[in-house]
Write a protein that holds these residues in place. Structure first.
Motif, short mmCIF file in Angstrom:
data_model
loop_
_atom_site.label_atom_id
_atom_site.label_comp_id
_atom_site.label_asym_id
_atom_site.label_seq_id
_atom_site.Cartn_x
_atom_site.Cartn_y
_atom_site.Cartn_z
N MET A 169 44.80 -24.93 10.19
CA MET A 169 44.11 -24.83 8.91
C MET A 169 45.10 -24.30 7.88
N ALA A 170 45.01 -24.81 6.69
CA ALA A 170 45.85 -24.36 5.59
C ALA A 170 45.28 -23.11 4.94
N MET A 171 44.26 -22.54 5.55
CA MET A 171 43.55 -21.40 4.98
C MET A 171 43.60 -20.20 5.92
N GLU A 172 44.08 -19.09 5.42
CA GLU A 172 43.99 -17.83 6.16
C GLU A 172 42.84 -17.04 5.56
N ILE A 173 41.91 -16.62 6.39
CA ILE A 173 40.75 -15.87 5.92
C ILE A 173 40.87 -14.46 6.47
N LEU A 174 40.87 -13.50 5.58
CA LEU A 174 40.94 -12.10 5.97
C LEU A 174 39.56 -11.48 5.78
N PHE A 175 39.08 -10.81 6.80
CA PHE A 175 37.74 -10.23 6.76
C PHE A 175 37.83 -8.71 6.66
N HIS A 176 36.93 -8.15 5.86
CA HIS A 176 36.83 -6.71 5.67
C HIS A 176 35.35 -6.36 5.79
N ASN A 177 35.05 -5.42 6.66
CA ASN A 177 33.65 -5.05 6.88
C ASN A 177 33.40 -3.63 6.40
N GLU A 178 32.57 -3.49 5.37
CA GLU A 178 32.22 -2.18 4.84
C GLU A 178 30.80 -1.79 5.26
N THR A 179 30.30 -2.41 6.32
CA THR A 179 28.96 -2.12 6.83
C THR A 179 29.06 -1.67 8.28
N ASP A 180 27.92 -1.31 8.85
CA ASP A 180 27.85 -0.96 10.27
C ASP A 180 27.47 -2.16 11.13
N VAL A 181 27.29 -3.31 10.52
CA VAL A 181 26.87 -4.52 11.23
C VAL A 181 28.07 -5.16 11.93
N ASP A 182 27.86 -5.63 13.14
CA ASP A 182 28.89 -6.38 13.85
C ASP A 182 28.99 -7.76 13.21
N ILE A 183 30.15 -8.07 12.65
CA ILE A 183 30.30 -9.31 11.87
C ILE A 183 31.04 -10.41 12.62
N GLU A 184 31.33 -10.22 13.89
CA GLU A 184 32.13 -11.18 14.64
C GLU A 184 31.55 -12.59 14.57
N VAL A 185 30.26 -12.74 14.76
CA VAL A 185 29.65 -14.07 14.71
C VAL A 185 29.75 -14.67 13.31
N TYR A 186 29.65 -13.84 12.29
CA TYR A 186 29.77 -14.33 10.91
C TYR A 186 31.19 -14.81 10.62
N GLU A 187 32.17 -14.11 11.17
CA GLU A 187 33.56 -14.54 11.00
C GLU A 187 33.76 -15.94 11.58
N THR A 188 33.22 -16.17 12.75
CA THR A 188 33.35 -17.47 13.40
C THR A 188 32.68 -18.56 12.56
#
Length: 149
Positions: A1-20
């Motif tokens: 992919m020509a896109m790098e996506i950087l994730f930052h989580n400022e919540t207590d929610v597990d975001i792993e599935v959202y990242e995918t």
């Protein structure tokens, strides 16, 4: 992919599935848009309180919204890639809307991810023509991934 996506989580929610989910749907968006350069963007997960404050400060609207997008202005390159900017997503609002609309969190997060990404690319919905173009593009990307309401 020509896109790098950087994730930052400022919540207590597990975001792993959202990242995918976001990586998958943005891969399709990159294809649809025909992007070939190397890009980076940031997805920042926040709660309703934080996004409400941001919405009030930046847009003069004193309520929580689902997504806010900020195109990169000061730092045009990040890690050697063209920096598109930041997409802030309220996890609280996303979950609330997913169940309000009756289509679940995967569809809602996919919609918000694509919506924010298209804003980073300069699309907007300030007038009828812009809204028609942006929403048709969103639906085409989501339909290509078989993510429907």
């Amino acid at each position: 992919m020509a896109m790098e996506i950087l994730f930052h989580n400022e919540t207590d929610v597990d975001i792993e599935v959202y990242e995918t989910v976001i990586k998958d749907v943005l891969d399709e968006a990159v294809k649809v848009e025909g992007l070939t350069d190397h890009y980076v963007c940031h997805y920042i997960f926040v709660d309703n309180d934080k996004i409400k404050k941001m919405n009030a400060y930046y847009r003069g609207k004193d309520y929580p919204t689902d997504v806010l997008t900020f195109e990169a202005e000061e730092e045009p390159f990040f890690n050697g890639r063209k920096n598109l900017g930041d997409v802030f997503v309220s996890i609280d609002k996303m979950i609330e809307q997913a169940y309000e609309y009756g289509h679940g969190e995967v569809r809602e997060m996919s919609f918000l991810a694509v919506h924010g990404f298209l804003h980073l690319l300069g699309y907007d919905h300030l007038d009828e023509a812009g809204e028609k173009e942006m929403f048709a593009k969103q639906e085409a990307i989501l339909n290509a991934k078989d993510i429907r309401r």
